[in-house]
Design a protein around this motif. Structure first.
Motif, PDB file in Angstrom:
ATOM      1  N   SER A  77       0.849  -1.175  -0.083  1.00  0.00           N
ATOM      2  CA  SER A  77       0.042  -0.059   0.066  1.00  0.00           C
ATOM      3  C   SER A  77       0.962   1.317  -0.001  1.00  0.00           C
ATOM      4  O   SER A  77       0.325   2.438  -0.303  1.00  0.00           O
ATOM      5  CB  SER A  77      -0.857   0.132   1.376  1.00  0.00           C
ATOM      6  OG  SER A  77      -0.247   0.568   2.234  1.00  0.00           O
ATOM      7  N   VAL A 101      -2.145  -1.368  -3.693  1.00  0.00           N
ATOM      8  CA  VAL A 101      -3.528  -1.478  -2.969  1.00  0.00           C
ATOM      9  C   VAL A 101      -3.706  -0.912  -1.660  1.00  0.00           C
ATOM     10  O   VAL A 101      -3.096  -0.674  -0.903  1.00  0.00           O
ATOM     11  CB  VAL A 101      -3.441  -3.222  -2.514  1.00  0.00           C
ATOM     12  CG1 VAL A 101      -4.649  -3.630  -2.065  1.00  0.00           C
ATOM     13  CG2 VAL A 101      -3.042  -4.010  -3.895  1.00  0.00           C
ATOM     14  N   PRO A 102      -5.122  -0.103  -1.763  1.00  0.00           N
ATOM     15  CA  PRO A 102      -5.234   0.572  -0.481  1.00  0.00           C
ATOM     16  C   PRO A 102      -4.894  -0.309   0.774  1.00  0.00           C
ATOM     17  O   PRO A 102      -5.373  -1.433   0.761  1.00  0.00           O
ATOM     18  CB  PRO A 102      -6.679   0.965  -0.700  1.00  0.00           C
ATOM     19  CG  PRO A 102      -6.996   0.942  -2.205  1.00  0.00           C
ATOM     20  CD  PRO A 102      -5.935  -0.168  -2.747  1.00  0.00           C
ATOM     21  N   GLN A 103      -4.546   0.081   1.773  1.00  0.00           N
ATOM     22  CA  GLN A 103      -4.325  -0.622   2.836  1.00  0.00           C
ATOM     23  C   GLN A 103      -5.330  -1.515   3.616  1.00  0.00           C
ATOM     24  O   GLN A 103      -5.013  -2.535   3.846  1.00  0.00           O
ATOM     25  CB  GLN A 103      -3.512   0.447   3.900  1.00  0.00           C
ATOM     26  CG  GLN A 103      -2.686  -0.222   5.065  1.00  0.00           C
ATOM     27  CD  GLN A 103      -1.883   0.618   6.015  1.00  0.00           C
ATOM     28  OE1 GLN A 103      -1.986   0.349   7.228  1.00  0.00           O
ATOM     29  NE2 GLN A 103      -1.465   1.854   5.353  1.00  0.00           N
ATOM     30  N   GLY A 104      -6.466  -0.822   3.714  1.00  0.00           N
ATOM     31  CA  GLY A 104      -7.555  -1.823   4.234  1.00  0.00           C
ATOM     32  C   GLY A 104      -8.085  -2.871   3.196  1.00  0.00           C
ATOM     33  O   GLY A 104      -8.287  -4.090   3.445  1.00  0.00           O
ATOM     34  N   THR A 105      -7.779  -2.618   1.816  1.00  0.00           N
ATOM     35  CA  THR A 105      -8.168  -3.512   1.067  1.00  0.00           C
ATOM     36  C   THR A 105      -7.137  -4.683   0.855  1.00  0.00           C
ATOM     37  O   THR A 105      -7.573  -6.024   0.757  1.00  0.00           O
ATOM     38  CB  THR A 105      -8.341  -3.074  -0.599  1.00  0.00           C
ATOM     39  OG1 THR A 105      -9.395  -2.042  -0.376  1.00  0.00           O
ATOM     40  CG2 THR A 105      -8.536  -4.051  -1.621  1.00  0.00           C
ATOM     41  N   ALA A 107      -5.319  -5.491   3.531  1.00  0.00           N
ATOM     42  CA  ALA A 107      -5.522  -6.426   4.967  1.00  0.00           C
ATOM     43  C   ALA A 107      -6.841  -7.340   4.596  1.00  0.00           C
ATOM     44  O   ALA A 107      -6.668  -8.483   4.908  1.00  0.00           O
ATOM     45  CB  ALA A 107      -5.856  -5.327   5.843  1.00  0.00           C
ATOM     46  N   GLU A 108      -7.846  -6.911   3.773  1.00  0.00           N
ATOM     47  CA  GLU A 108      -9.040  -7.692   3.775  1.00  0.00           C
ATOM     48  C   GLU A 108      -8.685  -8.789   2.762  1.00  0.00           C
ATOM     49  O   GLU A 108      -9.273  -9.837   2.687  1.00  0.00           O
ATOM     50  CB  GLU A 108     -10.240  -6.549   3.352  1.00  0.00           C
ATOM     51  CG  GLU A 108     -11.593  -7.428   3.500  1.00  0.00           C
ATOM     52  CD  GLU A 108     -11.876  -7.867   4.761  1.00  0.00           C
ATOM     53  OE1 GLU A 108     -11.346  -7.613   5.802  1.00  0.00           O
ATOM     54  OE2 GLU A 108     -12.839  -8.735   5.004  1.00  0.00           O
ATOM     55  N   ARG A 111      -6.849 -11.335   4.643  1.00  0.00           N
ATOM     56  CA  ARG A 111      -8.063 -11.991   5.434  1.00  0.00           C
ATOM     57  C   ARG A 111      -9.026 -12.889   4.804  1.00  0.00           C
ATOM     58  O   ARG A 111      -9.082 -14.092   5.223  1.00  0.00           O
ATOM     59  CB  ARG A 111      -8.879 -10.866   6.314  1.00  0.00           C
ATOM     60  CG  ARG A 111      -9.664 -11.279   7.459  1.00  0.00           C
ATOM     61  CD  ARG A 111     -10.576 -10.814   7.920  1.00  0.00           C
ATOM     62  NE  ARG A 111     -11.851 -10.581   6.985  1.00  0.00           N
ATOM     63  CZ  ARG A 111     -12.592 -11.457   6.822  1.00  0.00           C
ATOM     64  NH1 ARG A 111     -12.757 -12.652   7.785  1.00  0.00           N
ATOM     65  NH2 ARG A 111     -13.533 -11.594   6.148  1.00  0.00           N
ATOM     66  N   PRO A 123     -16.222  -0.569  -0.807  1.00  0.00           N
ATOM     67  CA  PRO A 123     -16.564   0.792  -1.249  1.00  0.00           C
ATOM     68  C   PRO A 123     -15.154   1.510  -1.503  1.00  0.00           C
ATOM     69  O   PRO A 123     -15.133   2.431  -1.983  1.00  0.00           O
ATOM     70  CB  PRO A 123     -17.254   1.310   0.065  1.00  0.00           C
ATOM     71  CG  PRO A 123     -17.006   0.543   1.225  1.00  0.00           C
ATOM     72  CD  PRO A 123     -16.655  -0.735   0.451  1.00  0.00           C
ATOM     73  N   THR A 124     -13.930   1.070  -0.861  1.00  0.00           N
ATOM     74  CA  THR A 124     -12.795   1.658  -0.904  1.00  0.00           C
ATOM     75  C   THR A 124     -12.371   1.773  -2.300  1.00  0.00           C
ATOM     76  O   THR A 124     -12.210   0.581  -2.934  1.00  0.00           O
ATOM     77  CB  THR A 124     -11.845   0.948  -0.054  1.00  0.00           C
ATOM     78  OG1 THR A 124     -12.156   1.021   1.472  1.00  0.00           O
ATOM     79  CG2 THR A 124     -10.353   1.571  -0.035  1.00  0.00           C
ATOM     80  N   ALA A 125     -11.922   2.887  -2.697  1.00  0.00           N
ATOM     81  CA  ALA A 125     -11.214   3.113  -4.058  1.00  0.00           C
ATOM     82  C   ALA A 125     -12.201   3.241  -5.137  1.00  0.00           C
ATOM     83  O   ALA A 125     -11.627   3.399  -6.297  1.00  0.00           O
ATOM     84  CB  ALA A 125     -10.242   1.866  -4.533  1.00  0.00           C
TER      85      ALA A 125
END
Lengths: 226, 217
Positions: A77, A101-105, A107-108, A111, A123-125
């Protein structure tokens, strides 16, 4: 009998092949499995795909792995740091592919891999460059982007304490990507500060259960200079 | 007219964070807000790397490399603080549990589009971090920035020319010249720095602003 303890970092990574996908935990220095990365460099596997939040800083750790020309692609990210010169050089020379990649994406997606999820909508990005070419869908009142899991052959993580079943505890923000990377990889190698007998870890305090961990190496912390 | 300095923008923004709020402060300029939060309010600071309840900077020599914020600076933990892994941390953001996030910006558009991660320069190395997740997920997205670029152009624009971080996500903008709400019908000026007229702010900003003069008491 289950015994996941391995004597050395080198032995724990002796079978990493060329072209492997390797997750590397850590956020900056916190949770960075430095000794495992050193062992990966010594192993000499090339054409690796690395999944990590950053792309190395200064001359050690992931930066050294890039400098040793072991990495073909990096999924992260935030590669740009004031001292990410090894990444910057390799990226500008076209020697290194970057998937940002966006950091939360990130991580997910990690996961999701560990949890057996085929894909998910986030919803991110939405509406940005990082969603270009991706499938989207409106669900209710919001727009979402379809994202796929990131699986790995190996995860190198740093935890605090471990028993021989591979149960792990972490220390403060050094936890970061450790638990989700442990679940997403076929072979998770944890370096820990301390190994303890079975039963010594409070079961309520175990963050990563041993089912997600294949190998454990104890790396004694460097004694601070007085 | 006297522009606010960075600390004054941070202090102005901090006044609007209510007691009990869960807040993420972006790296860079927004980090300054932490030092200005009113002492009589309990405000819980979140950081993407898995921590709630961030306290003040540690004293020299008391830093712990395992306790850092999203900017990788050493921090402390307040009583009541908690640690969690990255997927939970971003679940808090994306799942709309975070009341406020404060982000820096290159540009904000009239529609509330935010550009803060990439200048679009061909040789620039892109880095996005958690900005897109925060823009998409926080209940209130507050932007803190200088009103004008170094060469005097408004950073509040009709359309962002830099790549977007998020579309229609910004709720309020705090600059060195004004506080401005982004609403469905356009930009509403909430406050103007002392000594600056609305007409002058409008001229510097370029895009249409709405303003209701405060009624003299």
């Amino acid at each position: 009998m289950i015994d996941k303890f391995i004597a050395t970092a080198q032995a724990a990574l002796a079978d990493v092949p060329d072209g492997a996908t390797v997750m590397i935990g850590g956020f900056g220095g916190a949770g960075m499995p430095s000794e495992l990365i050193d062992a990966l460099i010594a192993r000499g596997a090339k054409q690796l795909t690395v999944v990590s939040n950053n792309a190395g800083s200064a001359d050690a750790g992931l930066a050294a792995l890039i400098a040793a020309k072991c990495v073909r692609k990096i999924i992260c990210s935030f590669p740009r740091q004031t001292d990410s010169w090894h990444f910057d050089k390799a990226y500008r020379a076209g020697e290194l592919e970057l998937e940002l990649v966006p950091q939360g994406t990130l991580a997910e997606r990690i996961r999701a891999a560990g949890a057996g999820i085929g894909a998910f909508y986030t919803p991110t990005a939405f509406g940005t460059k990082l969603a270009e070419g991706k499938e989207t869908r409106r669900i209710g009142e919001r727009d979402y982007v379809l994202e796929y899991p990131i699986h790995a052959d190996y995860a190198l993580i740093k935890a605090d304490r471990a028993d021989r079943w591979g149960n792990l505890t972490y220390r403060m923000t050094a936890r970061n990507f450790g638990p989700i990377m442990a679940a997403a990889a076929q072979c998770t190698v944890a370096q820990v500060r301390e190994t303890v007998p079975l039963g010594a870890l409070d079961p309520e305090a175990v963050v990563t259960p041993g089912i997600f961990v294949q190998r454990v190496v104890r790396i004694a912390p460097l004694r601070k200079a007085a | 007219m006297k522009k606010l300095d960075r600390k004054q923008i941070a202090a102005r923004l901090a006044r609007d964070i209510p007691d009990g709020a869960y807040v993420n402060l972006g790296i860079g300029l927004p980090t300054l807000v932490a030092e200005h939060l009113p002492k009589d309010r309990e405000i819980v600071l979140h950081s993407e790397n898995g921590v709630l309840g961030i306290g003040p900077r540690p004293a020299k020599g008391m830093e712990d490399g395992d306790l850092v914020n999203a900017g990788k600076q050493p921090v402390t933990l307040l009583a009541g603080g908690a640690f969690f892994h990255h997927a939970d941390s971003f679940g808090m953001i994306r799942g709309r549990h975070l009341d406020y996030c404060v982000l820096g910006a290159f540009q904000v558009s009239v529609a509330g589009d935010l550009a803060n991660w990439h200048t679009g320069a061909p040789d620039a190395i892109p880095a996005v971090g958690g900005a897109m997740d925060l823009a998409a997920g926080a209940k209130h997205v507050l932007v803190m920035m200088e009103h004008l670029t170094k060469d005097g152009k408004s950073k509040i624009v009709e359309r962002c020319t830099y790549p977007l971080t998020g579309a229609r996500c910004v709720n309020r903008i705090y600059t060195d010249l004004a506080v401005i709400d982004v609403k469905a019908d356009g930009l509403h000026v909430v406050e103007i720095v002392g000594g600056l007229s609305f007409e002058e702010l409008q001229r510097l900003t370029g895009v249409a602003l709405k303003y209701r003069e405060p009624v003299a008491q």
